[in-house]
Write a protein that holds these residues in place. Sequence first.
Motif, PDB file in Angstrom:
ATOM      1  N   ASP A 133      15.414  28.276 -47.394  1.00 45.36           N
ATOM      2  CA  ASP A 133      14.342  27.299 -47.256  1.00 45.36           C
ATOM      3  C   ASP A 133      13.480  27.745 -46.078  1.00 45.36           C
ATOM      4  O   ASP A 133      13.965  28.392 -45.145  1.00 45.36           O
ATOM      5  CB  ASP A 133      14.924  25.905 -46.994  1.00 45.36           C
ATOM      6  CG  ASP A 133      13.898  24.809 -47.267  1.00 45.36           C
ATOM      7  OD1 ASP A 133      12.760  25.146 -47.673  1.00 45.36           O
ATOM      8  OD2 ASP A 133      14.223  23.629 -47.071  1.00 45.36           O
ATOM      9  N   VAL A 134      12.207  27.425 -46.139  1.00 44.30           N
ATOM     10  CA  VAL A 134      11.304  27.807 -45.061  1.00 44.30           C
ATOM     11  C   VAL A 134      10.252  26.711 -44.908  1.00 44.30           C
ATOM     12  O   VAL A 134       9.859  26.092 -45.899  1.00 44.30           O
ATOM     13  CB  VAL A 134      10.664  29.194 -45.359  1.00 44.30           C
ATOM     14  CG1 VAL A 134       9.792  29.176 -46.599  1.00 44.30           C
ATOM     15  CG2 VAL A 134       9.901  29.733 -44.177  1.00 44.30           C
ATOM     16  N   GLY A 135       9.864  26.426 -43.681  1.00 49.30           N
ATOM     17  CA  GLY A 135       8.851  25.383 -43.496  1.00 49.30           C
ATOM     18  C   GLY A 135       8.404  25.280 -42.049  1.00 49.30           C
ATOM     19  O   GLY A 135       9.041  25.828 -41.146  1.00 49.30           O
ATOM     20  N   PHE A 136       7.289  24.594 -41.840  1.00 47.50           N
ATOM     21  CA  PHE A 136       6.774  24.380 -40.484  1.00 47.50           C
ATOM     22  C   PHE A 136       7.618  23.336 -39.767  1.00 47.50           C
ATOM     23  O   PHE A 136       8.066  22.370 -40.378  1.00 47.50           O
ATOM     24  CB  PHE A 136       5.331  23.884 -40.539  1.00 47.50           C
ATOM     25  CG  PHE A 136       4.370  24.909 -41.061  1.00 47.50           C
ATOM     26  CD1 PHE A 136       4.118  26.061 -40.351  1.00 47.50           C
ATOM     27  CD2 PHE A 136       3.718  24.711 -42.266  1.00 47.50           C
ATOM     28  CE1 PHE A 136       3.228  27.019 -40.837  1.00 47.50           C
ATOM     29  CE2 PHE A 136       2.825  25.650 -42.752  1.00 47.50           C
ATOM     30  CZ  PHE A 136       2.578  26.807 -42.035  1.00 47.50           C
ATOM     31  N   LYS A 137       7.798  23.532 -38.475  1.00 40.48           N
ATOM     32  CA  LYS A 137       8.471  22.527 -37.661  1.00 40.48           C
ATOM     33  C   LYS A 137       7.588  22.240 -36.455  1.00 40.48           C
ATOM     34  O   LYS A 137       7.629  22.943 -35.434  1.00 40.48           O
ATOM     35  CB  LYS A 137       9.866  23.018 -37.214  1.00 40.48           C
ATOM     36  CG  LYS A 137      10.887  23.018 -38.333  1.00 40.48           C
ATOM     37  CD  LYS A 137      11.181  21.603 -38.840  1.00 40.48           C
ATOM     38  CE  LYS A 137      12.009  21.607 -40.102  1.00 40.48           C
ATOM     39  NZ  LYS A 137      12.049  20.302 -40.786  1.00 40.48           N
ATOM     40  N   GLY A 138       6.776  21.202 -36.598  1.00 40.10           N
ATOM     41  CA  GLY A 138       5.823  20.852 -35.545  1.00 40.10           C
ATOM     42  C   GLY A 138       6.487  20.364 -34.274  1.00 40.10           C
ATOM     43  O   GLY A 138       5.872  20.328 -33.215  1.00 40.10           O
ATOM     44  N   SER A 139       7.757  19.995 -34.369  1.00 41.67           N
ATOM     45  CA  SER A 139       8.428  19.464 -33.170  1.00 41.67           C
ATOM     46  C   SER A 139       9.199  20.533 -32.405  1.00 41.67           C
ATOM     47  O   SER A 139       9.860  20.216 -31.423  1.00 41.67           O
ATOM     48  CB  SER A 139       9.380  18.331 -33.571  1.00 41.67           C
ATOM     49  OG  SER A 139      10.387  18.817 -34.432  1.00 41.67           O
ATOM     50  N   MET A 140       9.113  21.782 -32.827  1.00 42.86           N
ATOM     51  CA  MET A 140       9.905  22.838 -32.167  1.00 42.86           C
ATOM     52  C   MET A 140       9.504  22.955 -30.695  1.00 42.86           C
ATOM     53  O   MET A 140       8.319  23.016 -30.354  1.00 42.86           O
ATOM     54  CB  MET A 140       9.683  24.173 -32.879  1.00 42.86           C
ATOM     55  CG  MET A 140      10.635  25.264 -32.467  1.00 42.86           C
ATOM     56  SD  MET A 140      12.326  25.017 -33.060  1.00 42.86           S
ATOM     57  CE  MET A 140      12.160  25.359 -34.810  1.00 42.86           C
ATOM     58  N   GLN A 141      10.485  22.968 -29.826  1.00 40.96           N
ATOM     59  CA  GLN A 141      10.267  23.071 -28.382  1.00 40.96           C
ATOM     60  C   GLN A 141      11.243  24.079 -27.790  1.00 40.96           C
ATOM     61  O   GLN A 141      12.309  24.338 -28.360  1.00 40.96           O
ATOM     62  CB  GLN A 141      10.552  21.708 -27.699  1.00 40.96           C
ATOM     63  CG  GLN A 141       9.718  20.553 -28.202  1.00 40.96           C
ATOM     64  CD  GLN A 141       8.303  20.598 -27.655  1.00 40.96           C
ATOM     65  OE1 GLN A 141       8.100  20.478 -26.452  1.00 40.96           O
ATOM     66  NE2 GLN A 141       7.331  20.775 -28.530  1.00 40.96           N
ATOM     67  N   VAL A 142      10.867  24.596 -26.622  1.00 40.19           N
ATOM     68  CA  VAL A 142      11.842  25.391 -25.865  1.00 40.19           C
ATOM     69  C   VAL A 142      12.698  24.395 -25.090  1.00 40.19           C
ATOM     70  O   VAL A 142      12.186  23.597 -24.301  1.00 40.19           O
ATOM     71  CB  VAL A 142      11.130  26.382 -24.924  1.00 40.19           C
ATOM     72  CG1 VAL A 142      12.129  27.039 -23.982  1.00 40.19           C
ATOM     73  CG2 VAL A 142      10.400  27.441 -25.744  1.00 40.19           C
ATOM     74  N   PHE A 143      13.989  24.410 -25.340  1.00 37.50           N
ATOM     75  CA  PHE A 143      14.902  23.433 -24.723  1.00 37.50           C
ATOM     76  C   PHE A 143      15.312  23.892 -23.326  1.00 37.50           C
ATOM     77  O   PHE A 143      15.274  23.155 -22.364  1.00 37.50           O
ATOM     78  CB  PHE A 143      16.136  23.270 -25.626  1.00 37.50           C
ATOM     79  CG  PHE A 143      17.090  22.208 -25.171  1.00 37.50           C
ATOM     80  CD1 PHE A 143      16.870  20.866 -25.476  1.00 37.50           C
ATOM     81  CD2 PHE A 143      18.223  22.544 -24.440  1.00 37.50           C
ATOM     82  CE1 PHE A 143      17.756  19.889 -25.057  1.00 37.50           C
ATOM     83  CE2 PHE A 143      19.114  21.571 -24.019  1.00 37.50           C
ATOM     84  CZ  PHE A 143      18.883  20.245 -24.329  1.00 37.50           C
ATOM     85  N   ASP A 144      15.728  25.138 -23.256  1.00 38.29           N
ATOM     86  CA  ASP A 144      16.017  25.751 -21.951  1.00 38.29           C
ATOM     87  C   ASP A 144      15.834  27.257 -22.106  1.00 38.29           C
ATOM     88  O   ASP A 144      15.255  27.712 -23.093  1.00 38.29           O
ATOM     89  CB  ASP A 144      17.411  25.370 -21.423  1.00 38.29           C
ATOM     90  CG  ASP A 144      18.539  25.839 -22.344  1.00 38.29           C
ATOM     91  OD1 ASP A 144      18.304  26.748 -23.175  1.00 38.29           O
ATOM     92  OD2 ASP A 144      19.650  25.309 -22.251  1.00 38.29           O
ATOM     93  N   LYS A 145      16.316  28.008 -21.156  1.00 38.61           N
ATOM     94  CA  LYS A 145      16.046  29.446 -21.119  1.00 38.61           C
ATOM     95  C   LYS A 145      16.391  30.162 -22.434  1.00 38.61           C
ATOM     96  O   LYS A 145      15.713  31.089 -22.842  1.00 38.61           O
ATOM     97  CB  LYS A 145      16.861  30.055 -19.977  1.00 38.61           C
ATOM     98  CG  LYS A 145      16.339  31.327 -19.432  1.00 38.61           C
ATOM     99  CD  LYS A 145      16.902  31.518 -18.030  1.00 38.61           C
ATOM    100  CE  LYS A 145      17.112  32.961 -17.718  1.00 38.61           C
ATOM    101  NZ  LYS A 145      18.378  33.546 -17.962  1.00 38.61           N
ATOM    102  N   ASP A 146      17.446  29.725 -23.102  1.00 39.91           N
ATOM    103  CA  ASP A 146      17.849  30.468 -24.301  1.00 39.91           C
ATOM    104  C   ASP A 146      18.106  29.573 -25.513  1.00 39.91           C
ATOM    105  O   ASP A 146      18.835  29.968 -26.422  1.00 39.91           O
ATOM    106  CB  ASP A 146      19.071  31.355 -24.009  1.00 39.91           C
ATOM    107  CG  ASP A 146      20.216  30.604 -23.366  1.00 39.91           C
ATOM    108  OD1 ASP A 146      20.068  29.390 -23.145  1.00 39.91           O
ATOM    109  OD2 ASP A 146      21.254  31.224 -23.084  1.00 39.91           O
ATOM    110  N   HIS A 147      17.512  28.378 -25.512  1.00 36.72           N
ATOM    111  CA  HIS A 147      17.648  27.492 -26.671  1.00 36.72           C
ATOM    112  C   HIS A 147      16.288  26.924 -27.072  1.00 36.72           C
ATOM    113  O   HIS A 147      15.452  26.622 -26.222  1.00 36.72           O
ATOM    114  CB  HIS A 147      18.567  26.302 -26.372  1.00 36.72           C
ATOM    115  CG  HIS A 147      20.012  26.669 -26.240  1.00 36.72           C
ATOM    116  ND1 HIS A 147      20.539  27.177 -25.078  1.00 36.72           N
ATOM    117  CD2 HIS A 147      21.035  26.607 -27.137  1.00 36.72           C
ATOM    118  CE1 HIS A 147      21.853  27.412 -25.250  1.00 36.72           C
ATOM    119  NE2 HIS A 147      22.173  27.078 -26.494  1.00 36.72           N
ATOM    120  N   LEU A 148      16.132  26.762 -28.367  1.00 38.36           N
ATOM    121  CA  LEU A 148      15.019  25.994 -28.907  1.00 38.36           C
ATOM    122  C   LEU A 148      15.594  24.664 -29.407  1.00 38.36           C
ATOM    123  O   LEU A 148      16.813  24.539 -29.583  1.00 38.36           O
ATOM    124  CB  LEU A 148      14.393  26.714 -30.111  1.00 38.36           C
ATOM    125  CG  LEU A 148      13.735  28.060 -29.863  1.00 38.36           C
ATOM    126  CD1 LEU A 148      13.508  28.790 -31.196  1.00 38.36           C
ATOM    127  CD2 LEU A 148      12.403  27.882 -29.136  1.00 38.36           C
TER     128      LEU A 148
END
Length: 345
Positions: free
Chosen positions: A232-247
């Motif tokens: 599956d593939v799709g846009f994720k408008g809420s994607m954020q950088v959580f910390d140095k090595d996590h989204l």
Amino acid sequence: MNIAVIGRGKVGGGLADRWERAGHTVTRIGRDGGDASDADAVLVAVPSGRIAEALGKVSGLAGKIAIDATNPFAGRDEKYESLTHQVKSIIGGPVAKAFNTNFADLYDQIDDQRVRPSNLYAAEDGARAVTEQLSHDAGFDPVLVGGLELARALEEHLMGLEARPLERASAASFTAMQGRENSSAFKQDECRRFRLGAAMPIDLTEYAEGINNGLAEGTFCVLATCGQRGPDVGFKGSMQVFDKDHLCYWERTRSGHLANLRSDPRVGVMYFNRERGKYLRMYGSAGLYEDGPTREQIMTRTPVPELEKDPERRGIGVLIRVDRLVEPFGGVKQEREGDTVGNQG
Ligand SMILES: NC(=O)c1ccc[n+]([C@@H]2O[C@H](COP(=O)([O-])OP(=O)(O)OC[C@H]3O[C@@H](n4cnc5c(N)ncnc54)[C@H](OP(=O)(O)O)[C@@H]3O)[C@@H](O)[C@H]2O)c1
């Protein structure tokens, strides 16, 4: 195909090797000149300031299809709109700008890639088919950006990256890096940091501003998942950088991606922003947080317009551990040390 390669250095010599392996016949011409009468196509791969001198020593060029791989690190004659225009003024046949955004030192890694690297090119109609074939036969995926009028943009693309401050240099191309290496102002160890193969640990800090503003800037991250029902593939408008090595992102639709993530945590995330000069692919593993403090933290970071689409706050917090990050055009590679989920790309 018979190919005359003018300039038998890293680019000319490297492409000649690859084309010969693909079954083409290559005549390699250096600074002593030579004859290109038999050629179906000509590659120009000499220092930019030497184009006229180099082509002037080659006979049989008139009207040939020419592919120009030069970059303006050795200056340019501003009489011409681009280096490729200059090549056209001399040879007279259809021209293309190609191979100038790919770092020659990486040619020997092309065959190791799961996905062919892109070769951005700008071409007149009469040079398109040959450029596509020779890109393909060298191991690249040809990507047309436009006609001859875009040749300069491909040249400036690299020079623009070259001019950027070092702290942001991870976006810089390897060709730009080569130019920096040649300059006394650029420290060798700083240059080496950015070389593909010398993977750095994951650090998303410099990408955070762009990714976190993806919704506002209309450059949403694209999420790819895999599961029992297929990819599956799709846009994720809420994607954020959580910390140095996590989204992280807020899974409010609770549909295909969620079903996939419940059976297979592996994900790919792509971010592209032309203005910011960022094109990233990130690979990792997703954890689902249906309650608890991590879900709360992810919700707090989620852009308001995305939360407003989930008024009852039924969403699930998804935390993505990034194990590998690549900038395909920038030559940057970050990799987590130790165990990863083994994703490829
Ligand atoms: N290196 C990269 O990663 C890369 C990537 C994309 C584009 N480019 C561009 O491609 C071009 C070639 O780069 P390169 O790295 O292959 O350079 P290189 O390894 O230094 O090779 C340059 C070639 O140009 C020839 N040459 C130099 N001066 C000449 C002259 N006055 N007349 C005729 N030929 C001359 C040399 O001939 P001899 O063999 O006789 O010495 C040599 O074959 C440059 O414009 C560069 O900006 C480089």
